[in-house]
Each structure stands twice: as C-alpha cells, then as structure tokens.
Write an enzyme that holds these catalytic residues in place. Structure first.
Site: not given
Ligand code: NAD
Length: 490
Positions: A157, A211, A213, A217, A255, A288, A461
């Site tokens: 997002n 790539g 996650g 990741g 975050e 979020c 941050e």
């Molecule tokens: P997600 O946790 O599925 O993925 C986020 C990132 O992490 C992606 O780039 C993904 O590829 C990577 N990832 C996934 N598994 C991993 C692993 N095992 N090791 C390393 N990296 C890995 O989240 P999403 O669905 O992409 O995003 C939505 C979430 O993000 C919601 O919960 C939302 O609230 C949160 N969010 C928080 C903020 C904030 O500032 N607090 C801002 C935006 C979104």
C-alpha cells in the site's frame, strides 16, 4: 541496459539493481494490475546469489559513503530527489497501475512527499553530529555514526512513500541500503533505482532486490552482515523477521498493522467528524493508520451515521487513473477474498451492514465501502485488521466506556478523536496508541515520531527517531580537568 517492460508506456526494468547494475534473475514472478488484472510483467526473483551480491555490494559501498560528510551526501540526495521530480508523471501512472493508488493522490500527495522524504532527512543530517552534552565533569560529544547496511522491507500500500520514508534517513545518516519491495507492487522501486542511477549515486549505496517475502525477503533478513532491518508490514511477517534478526542480534524497526479507533464524542462537530470518517475509505481502506473502529456516543450515533452515509453515498468508486475517483481497487484477488471473508463471517454471525457489505460492480477487485454494526468487542471483525474498505460501528455511553472500547484490542497504532477540543485532547491522552489525531486525520509532519505500540510495532521512525534507529549512537567523553585514576571512583 537490460530489457524493459512497457507499463502504460513507461519503460520499467524487471531486474534487481545491485551495485549500480541491473541484474536479471533466471526465475521470475508475475505482477498484475489491480485495476483490471492485466499482466504487467515478469519480475526477477531474488535468489541466494542475488541476496549475497546485494549485501556484498552494499557492504563494499559503506566505507566510502559513510566517510562523506552529511553535506556531501546531501548533494547526492538532493539530486536523487530531483530525479524523482523529473519522473513525477511516470511515478504517478506506474504506482496507480501497479498498486491501484489514486493518480490524484500520487500527484498531489505521494510524489511530492516522497521527494521530501529524501531532502528533509538530508537537511536534518547536517546537524546530526553537533549535539554536545556539557556537564561540570566533561564534554560529551554525542555522535550519530552510520550503522552499516540497512535492509528495508516494505508493503504494497503506497510502496513509493513507504520506501522513501526509510531510504531517506538511512542514506542521509550514512548507511547503505537494500530495499526489498512488495511482490504485489514492485515497480515504483525499480523506477526509483533509475533515479539513483541518474543522480550518480555511488554504486552499492542504493540497491533494490526484487522477490517474494518468504523467499528473497527471508534470505535477506537472515544475512549476518546487516546492521539494521526496517520493516513495514503485517504482524505475522514481523514475528518471522524479528526471529531472523534475533539470531544475529540485528536491531529491527517494525511498523505494523492497526485497528485504530475513530471516537466521536457527544460534543463533536458531527458533520466534520462524518466528512473525515468517509476518508477512512481512502486507498480502499488499505491504510494502516486509518481509524477503522468507529466508537460513537449513543446520544448522537443516529445523526452521525446519517451524516456519514451522505458522504459515503457520494464517494466515487472506480479506476484510480481517473482523477475524479476517490476509492480505487483492492490490491490482489487474495486480499479481496480476505476482505469478503471478514464481512461474510460477521454478517453470518448476526452483524448488520449499515451500508455496503458486498462486492462493488465496478470490477472484480472492487469492494463497496462498508460499515458493519451490531458487533461485540470480542468479534473477529473488531479484533483483527481487515485492510479493506470495511469499518465497524459501536456505541458508548461514557468517556470511560469509550476508552475501554478504544483500548480493547491487541493493536495500538493510531486513532482519531472528534469532540470539543479540550475534551477530545484529554480523551486522546488516554487512548493507548503511538499517535492520535484530535479533530483531524492524517497530519504527518516528518519531524514527528511515527509508530505503534502493542502489536502495532516496535520502535519509532520520523524526525530524530529515524536517526536514532539508523545510527550507532556513541558518546565520546572528554574530561574538563586532568583525570586522576582512583579505585574509589564511582
Ligand atoms: P506483509 O507482512 O505480508 O509483507 C510486507 C513485506 O514483507 C513484503 O515486501 C513481503 O514480501 C515481505 N515479507 C513477507 N514475508 C517475509 C519474510 N518471511 N521475511 C522477510 N520479508 C518478508 O504485509 P502486506 O500484506 O504487504 O502489507 C499490509 C500490512 O502492512 C498491513 O498489516 C498494514 O497494516 C501494514 N502496514 C503498516 C504500516 C505502518 O506504518 N505501521 C504502513 C503500511 C502498511
């Protein structure tokens, strides 16, 4: 120059950007547009080798980049931001196609902010090393030394905004970075790598590793050469990342998600609260920090919901590339299913949709702005993050009850409180979150701390807090009088 994809007329590299070079992977993943599910391209998947190359390149670039003065780094970073500005139209169209973000929001909000994410921190870093502490005994020179290689992992997002918000301070402080963009919306980070290239950033200072996650990741965050991991995303992923980081004792900033309350007190300006309430459907609710749990005083709940219904009925759901659209698509079919599942289970359990509650006819990945009521505090839809255009409504009869409901989840990211200014401010102080907006929403000054408590995050941050995270803080102690060695010294 590697082959380029053509996405809405914009040439985008599907390759990683490592050590100043584009590197294609033999393995790829597909990226689709949330607007109409068309294939945008095959993107390189980061394999073990690529992760190793990225960390090696970033580690090799660190001594040179960190040795520059903040003023010298600022020259590069200002050019980096200028390159974003030169491609503003491309960034707008690309992120709209890739992540479904409104073109109008990209143009007026996100692209300018992304440039500022870099120039602001470059400017702030100029005064980073001049914070002495003077005591009768000694001069303390408090240094903010760059930590090393920072891994930056972001969600889908608004990926440009969320990426630059971390890249800016990390680079300004003298670290080198590897960004792992979200696999559902990876394209604007690739365009950002073009900006780094055009700005003449030294090779290896800014790297993009594409790539999945669980694959790329996970490999990246377990590399012991990392000095910092800054992550934005979901709670389950954060737990995995924290585990990997703990194996190497690497500091992490997390975050995470939210379930923030939107409190409307009895003395609120109902119409402004309702107008702001409708904003919670921005980015199809994939925000979020949105206030998603409406807590409204019982005496005004009917007037409030009618006022908000008026605003919601006028929301224009549609193609995010249309400047008139206010609510765009949901990122991915899996996310649509998730949103639908939450609503269907709530309705099957006796809840009621005040509006919405169904898919939106505009297209497969569109969902109607929805308000669910007749829910209990323990219900799944109150306790879990939906991350779609779905809000809930509960009533309260006293300030204490409002606070109890507001604090009654495991999340603690943000909040909104509408009411007479003093009253709303006092209530806001009692809500357990990282931040809360009084009679407003979404004001984000870069100087202010941002982050959540409880399951919504670890660390802060923004402003100085970004530097606290991305730097090794060191106290150089210079005594004012000649030092006399003594075993009885404290
Ligand atoms: P997600 O946790 O599925 O993925 C986020 C990132 O992490 C992606 O780039 C993904 O590829 C990577 N990832 C996934 N598994 C991993 C692993 N095992 N090791 C390393 N990296 C890995 O989240 P999403 O669905 O992409 O995003 C939505 C979430 O993000 C919601 O919960 C939302 O609230 C949160 N969010 C928080 C903020 C904030 O500032 N607090 C801002 C935006 C979104």
């Amino acid at each position: 120059m590697t082959q380029r994809l053509d996405v809405a007329g914009i040439p985008v590299s599907p390759a990683h950007y490592i050590g100043g070079k584009r590197i294609l992977s033999p393995e790829t993943f597909e990226v689709y547009s949330p607007i109409d599910q068309r294939l945008l391209g095959q993107i390189s998947e980061g394999l073990d080798d690529h992760v190793d190359q990225a960390v090696t390149a970033a580690a090799a670039a660190f001594p040179g980049w960190s040795a520059l003065s903040a003023a010298e780094r600022k020259v590069f970073l200002d050019r980096f931001a200028e390159e974003i500005g030169k491609r503003a139209d491309q960034f707008c169209l690309l992120e709209s196609n890739d992540a479904g973000v409104l073109l109008s929001r990209m143009r007026h909000g996100i692209v300018p902010r992304s440039m500022l994410n870099i120039t602001y921190f470059a400017e702030q870093a100029l005064s980073l090393q001049s914070r002495p502490i003077d005591t009768p005994q000694a001069h303390h020179i408090v240094r903010h030394d760059p930590a090393g290689v920072a891994a930056i992992i972001t969600p889908w997002n608004t990926p440009l905004m969320l990426g630059t918000w971390k890249v800016g301070p990390a680079l300004a402080a003298g670290n080198t970075v590897i960004v792992k963009p979200p696999e559902w919306a990876p394209l604007t980070m690739s365009l950002l790598a073009d900006c780094a290239d055009a700005a003449g950033m030294p090779p290896g200072v800014f790297n993009v590793l594409q790539g999945g996650g669980a694959t790329t990741g996970a490999r990246l965050v377990s590399d012991p050469r990392l000095a910092r991991i800054s992550f934005t995303g979901s709670v389950p992923t954060a737990k995995l990342i924290a585990q990997a980081a703990s194996a190497n004792l690497v500091p992490v900033s997390l975050e995470l998600g939210g379930k923030s309350p939107f409190i409307v007190l009895e003395d609120a300006d109902i119409d402004s609260a309702a107008a702001t309430g409708a904003l919670m459907y921005r980015n199809a609710g994939q925000v979020c920090l949105a206030g998603t749990r409406f807590l409204v005083h019982a005496k005004i709940i009917e007037r409030f919901t009618e006022a908000m219904r008026g605003y919601v009925e006028n929301l224009r759901v549609g193609d995010p590339r249309d400047e008139q659209t206010e609510v765009g698509p949901i990122i991915h079919p899996r996310q649509v299913e998730r949103v639908k599942g939450f609503v269907d289970r709530a309705l099957a359990g006796g809840a009621r949709a005040l509006w919405g509650g169904t898919a939106h006819p505009f297209g497969a990945q569109y969902y109607s702005p929805t308000m669910i009521t007749d829910v209990g505090q323990d219900d799944e839809i109150i306790q879990n993050e939906v991350f779609g255009p779905v809000l809930t409504l509960q009533s309260f009869h006293s300030d204490d009850e409002a606070i109890e409901l507001a604090n009654g989840t495991d999340y603690g990211l943000g909040g909104v409180c509408y009411g007479e200014q003093m009253h709303a401010t006092e209530i806001s102080k009692r809500v357990r979150t990282g931040f809360i907006w009084v009679n407003s929403f979404g004001i984000r000054d870069l100087a202010a701390p941002f982050g959540g408590i409880k399951r919504s995050g670890v660390s802060r941050e923004g402003g100085d807090w970004s530097f606290e995270f991305f730097c090794d803080i060191k106290d150089v102690v210079v005594p004012k009088k000649p030092f006399k060695a003594s075993f009885s010294q404290r």
